[in-house]
Design an enzyme around this catalytic site. Sequence first.
Site, PDB file in Angstrom:
ATOM      1  N   TYR A 184     -43.800  56.319  61.123  1.00  0.00           N
ATOM      2  CA  TYR A 184     -42.463  56.332  60.519  1.00  0.00           C
ATOM      3  C   TYR A 184     -41.548  55.517  61.434  1.00  0.00           C
ATOM      4  O   TYR A 184     -42.009  54.656  62.174  1.00  0.00           O
ATOM      5  CB  TYR A 184     -42.033  57.796  60.332  1.00  0.00           C
ATOM      6  CG  TYR A 184     -40.737  58.015  59.588  1.00  0.00           C
ATOM      7  CD1 TYR A 184     -40.442  57.297  58.435  1.00  0.00           C
ATOM      8  CD2 TYR A 184     -39.813  58.956  60.037  1.00  0.00           C
ATOM      9  CE1 TYR A 184     -39.254  57.505  57.748  1.00  0.00           C
ATOM     10  CE2 TYR A 184     -38.628  59.177  59.354  1.00  0.00           C
ATOM     11  CZ  TYR A 184     -38.349  58.450  58.216  1.00  0.00           C
ATOM     12  OH  TYR A 184     -37.176  58.662  57.542  1.00  0.00           O
ATOM     13  N   ARG A 236     -33.569  47.593  50.662  1.00  0.00           N
ATOM     14  CA  ARG A 236     -32.820  47.886  51.900  1.00  0.00           C
ATOM     15  C   ARG A 236     -33.695  48.751  52.802  1.00  0.00           C
ATOM     16  O   ARG A 236     -33.452  49.943  52.971  1.00  0.00           O
ATOM     17  CB  ARG A 236     -31.518  48.628  51.575  1.00  0.00           C
ATOM     18  CG  ARG A 236     -30.572  48.752  52.756  1.00  0.00           C
ATOM     19  CD  ARG A 236     -29.573  49.863  52.544  1.00  0.00           C
ATOM     20  NE  ARG A 236     -30.209  51.164  52.464  1.00  0.00           N
ATOM     21  CZ  ARG A 236     -30.535  51.904  53.534  1.00  0.00           C
ATOM     22  NH1 ARG A 236     -30.313  51.458  54.752  1.00  0.00           N
ATOM     23  NH2 ARG A 236     -31.096  53.096  53.373  1.00  0.00           N
ATOM     24  N   LYS A 287     -43.570  57.798  54.746  1.00  0.00           N
ATOM     25  CA  LYS A 287     -42.883  59.041  54.357  1.00  0.00           C
ATOM     26  C   LYS A 287     -43.877  60.072  53.834  1.00  0.00           C
ATOM     27  O   LYS A 287     -43.790  61.262  54.169  1.00  0.00           O
ATOM     28  CB  LYS A 287     -41.839  58.751  53.269  1.00  0.00           C
ATOM     29  CG  LYS A 287     -40.529  58.173  53.794  1.00  0.00           C
ATOM     30  CD  LYS A 287     -39.588  59.287  54.214  1.00  0.00           C
ATOM     31  CE  LYS A 287     -38.361  58.707  54.879  1.00  0.00           C
ATOM     32  NZ  LYS A 287     -37.118  59.322  54.476  1.00  0.00           N
ATOM     33  N   GLU A 291     -36.241  56.037  48.007  1.00  0.00           N
ATOM     34  CA  GLU A 291     -36.187  55.658  49.415  1.00  0.00           C
ATOM     35  C   GLU A 291     -35.761  54.199  49.582  1.00  0.00           C
ATOM     36  O   GLU A 291     -36.349  53.288  48.984  1.00  0.00           O
ATOM     37  CB  GLU A 291     -37.579  55.844  50.046  1.00  0.00           C
ATOM     38  CG  GLU A 291     -37.656  55.527  51.517  1.00  0.00           C
ATOM     39  CD  GLU A 291     -36.945  56.562  52.382  1.00  0.00           C
ATOM     40  OE1 GLU A 291     -36.596  56.234  53.527  1.00  0.00           O
ATOM     41  OE2 GLU A 291     -36.756  57.701  51.901  1.00  0.00           O
ATOM     42  N   ASP A 292     -34.734  53.984  50.381  1.00  0.00           N
ATOM     43  CA  ASP A 292     -34.296  52.643  50.794  1.00  0.00           C
ATOM     44  C   ASP A 292     -33.968  51.718  49.625  1.00  0.00           C
ATOM     45  O   ASP A 292     -34.385  50.552  49.595  1.00  0.00           O
ATOM     46  CB  ASP A 292     -35.343  52.008  51.723  1.00  0.00           C
ATOM     47  CG  ASP A 292     -35.287  52.611  53.125  1.00  0.00           C
ATOM     48  OD1 ASP A 292     -34.360  53.396  53.379  1.00  0.00           O
ATOM     49  OD2 ASP A 292     -36.156  52.303  53.947  1.00  0.00           O
ATOM     50  N   ASP A 297     -33.371  60.287  49.588  1.00  0.00           N
ATOM     51  CA  ASP A 297     -33.371  60.729  50.981  1.00  0.00           C
ATOM     52  C   ASP A 297     -32.295  60.045  51.803  1.00  0.00           C
ATOM     53  O   ASP A 297     -31.717  60.649  52.697  1.00  0.00           O
ATOM     54  CB  ASP A 297     -34.746  60.493  51.610  1.00  0.00           C
ATOM     55  CG  ASP A 297     -34.839  61.080  53.009  1.00  0.00           C
ATOM     56  OD1 ASP A 297     -34.481  62.265  53.165  1.00  0.00           O
ATOM     57  OD2 ASP A 297     -35.246  60.374  53.933  1.00  0.00           O
ATOM     58  N   ASP A 298     -32.002  58.779  51.514  1.00  0.00           N
ATOM     59  CA  ASP A 298     -30.977  58.066  52.282  1.00  0.00           C
ATOM     60  C   ASP A 298     -29.595  58.677  52.055  1.00  0.00           C
ATOM     61  O   ASP A 298     -28.790  58.765  52.982  1.00  0.00           O
ATOM     62  CB  ASP A 298     -30.958  56.586  51.887  1.00  0.00           C
ATOM     63  CG  ASP A 298     -32.310  55.942  52.057  1.00  0.00           C
ATOM     64  OD1 ASP A 298     -32.794  55.885  53.191  1.00  0.00           O
ATOM     65  OD2 ASP A 298     -32.903  55.529  51.043  1.00  0.00           O
ATOM     66  N   ALA A 318     -20.031  52.531  55.606  1.00  0.00           N
ATOM     67  CA  ALA A 318     -19.696  53.071  54.287  1.00  0.00           C
ATOM     68  C   ALA A 318     -20.752  52.670  53.260  1.00  0.00           C
ATOM     69  O   ALA A 318     -20.454  52.471  52.087  1.00  0.00           O
ATOM     70  CB  ALA A 318     -18.313  52.583  53.842  1.00  0.00           C
ATOM     71  N   ALA A 364     -25.923  55.737  53.062  1.00  0.00           N
ATOM     72  CA  ALA A 364     -26.106  56.831  54.013  1.00  0.00           C
ATOM     73  C   ALA A 364     -24.759  57.371  54.480  1.00  0.00           C
ATOM     74  O   ALA A 364     -24.541  58.590  54.529  1.00  0.00           O
ATOM     75  CB  ALA A 364     -26.928  56.348  55.209  1.00  0.00           C
ATOM     76  N   ASN A 374     -31.127  53.266  61.970  1.00  0.00           N
ATOM     77  CA  ASN A 374     -32.513  52.914  62.259  1.00  0.00           C
ATOM     78  C   ASN A 374     -32.752  51.455  61.893  1.00  0.00           C
ATOM     79  O   ASN A 374     -32.042  50.899  61.063  1.00  0.00           O
ATOM     80  CB  ASN A 374     -33.459  53.797  61.433  1.00  0.00           C
ATOM     81  CG  ASN A 374     -33.505  55.224  61.935  1.00  0.00           C
ATOM     82  OD1 ASN A 374     -33.615  55.458  63.119  1.00  0.00           O
ATOM     83  ND2 ASN A 374     -33.400  56.182  61.021  1.00  0.00           N
ATOM     84  N   ASN A 422     -33.553  63.064  62.898  1.00  0.00           N
ATOM     85  CA  ASN A 422     -34.550  62.437  62.035  1.00  0.00           C
ATOM     86  C   ASN A 422     -34.575  63.126  60.673  1.00  0.00           C
ATOM     87  O   ASN A 422     -34.614  64.358  60.594  1.00  0.00           O
ATOM     88  CB  ASN A 422     -35.922  62.574  62.710  1.00  0.00           C
ATOM     89  CG  ASN A 422     -36.967  61.663  62.123  1.00  0.00           C
ATOM     90  OD1 ASN A 422     -37.011  61.462  60.924  1.00  0.00           O
ATOM     91  ND2 ASN A 422     -37.830  61.136  62.972  1.00  0.00           N
TER      92      ASN A 422
END
Length: 622
Positions: free
Chosen positions: A142, A195, A213, A284-285, A307-308, A344, A347, A463, A508
Amino acid sequence: MSNFSYQMRLSSSLFRRLKQRTMARDRRAFTTVEGSRPIIVHKRSLDILHDPWFNKGTAFSMTERNRLDLRGLLPPNVMSTEQQIERFMVDLKRLEVQARDGPADPNALAKWRILNRLHDRNETMYYKVLIAKIEEYAPIVYTPTVGLVCQNYSGLFRRPRGMYFSAEDRGEMKSMVYNWPADEVDMIVVTDGSRILGLGDLGVQGIGITIGKLDLYVAAAGINPQRVLPVMIDVGTNNEKLLKDPLYLGLQEQRLDGEEYLSVIDEFMEAVFTRWPHVIVQFEDFQSKWAFKLLQRYRNVYRMFNDDVQGTAGVAIAGLLGAVRAQGKQMIDFPKQKIVVAGAGSAGIGVLNAARKTMARMIGNNESAYESARSQFWVVDANGLITDARSDIDPEARPFARKIKEIDRQGLREGASLVEVVQQVKPDVLLGLSAVGGLFSKEVLEALKGSTSTRPAIFAMSNPTKNAECTPEEAFSIVGDNIIFASGSPFKNVDLGNGQIGHCNQGNNMYLFPGIGLGTLLSGSRIISDGMLQAAAECLAGYMTEEEVLKGIIYPSISSIRDITKEVAAAVVKEAIEEDLAEGYRDMDARELKKLSQEEIVTYVKNNMWSPEYPTLVYRKD
């Protein structure tokens, strides 16, 4: 039933039902390891050795070698799983050199390659190693190493792992999902590669983050690895380097946008939920432009979360509540904290929304409380402090735009720099989710020394490691020893001298997303509510002892991740029951879930967490 310490308190009828259902679970044959019964296989000889689900390598017993025509195909010495792990670790340790932590370290990528090769040939051993050494190898599978993996994925790709849906598959996705061999899938992690961490648009190479993940869902939450599915939705890329790279594995065309883009995501969601109605999908992302839009589009229809936006927010909330405790205060004092947020994006806004809701709940849980909580945040993006005087505010950030008259009195202005904002606000918390490495410069950290807090907190959450807003060494050396420090990627603790340690807490997302997924699965909740997410965050915040938080330790050790996940999942199940969202899982229906005490819920979760153990294999001809 010896695992049930509470059995004497159960009614005899419920006890009998639970006993029957536990026995029924042990008899299930879908997975290779959930029960102790032998597994029927329809292959033998080299075919077994080439199948990572069933391959045991040198751990095959002599009777199995005879039964499966393996005698002579393996060295004669039968090894235990402990010996296999030791052999693997010896090989891996040969690579280790003294190297600086972070994705620039080529040694980390070499470790990933070796772990991945183990994953390709022996799934059970891979997860045994990962669980046994989770603190050491989570940063490899990860963040931060997964960022480097994604950047180089076209060159690292060796065998398929997961599914790829592309813009060219429109109209075919409902049939495509049947190409995946598992009849039951519990968890999907999906990305469009737009992203990846703080690295930008990596196109189809972003599938590396979904694989990483799901490895953590297996290791931390005990989700069965035969029931997980990494997914990449390839709608093109705007990365010019990839568009010109002859070795790039994805579509070499500009990203779809608008309704065309939405139609692809809509078709994918309909397809996977048609085949697997009870699956949970984690987004995710996805770039900020789509992250919120897709979350609002699907969250009340499907079992999904981002999740973000939501996972990062929950981990940040747990850390923020921990920072309040570290000041010697109660968590109920959180609404008094002044928080400056740098970033902004999806996340940052996710954290802001969650923090505002948490504050509002503590001071009345009504519209007035919600509006009052807004005044505790100052948001700074690439253009400076966001105020209502700005003409092109992102709709998601608009609720946190400061009123221009209000900031005039504070000696600030529209677009004020981060240094200016910190100097004037004197915040309790400086929270970074900007993906801009080094943003918390010496000047910014010097300004934070003027904080009105007895113990200011610095959260450098971006990250991978190179994008962290500052390092713990910089924070402790400039602001002082009496701070709370947390980061998104792992750093080593700081030696402050005189036997004192400056603790670097890794905030995390791994602390929460496995428990959110597992709790949702075991509750059978129709959706993932804000209350379930809040319960997860508060459970994590309360996990640390008073002694630990006063030392500046606000997040637990990754080595405890399975226990943390168990507790978080139990909190999610309990909240789903209280919100009347729970519909049950397998033989545990909603009515019986409601009868379980807190202790029984924890045991229920623990008993449904998969562990990697070799099954006995029996050959049967097709």
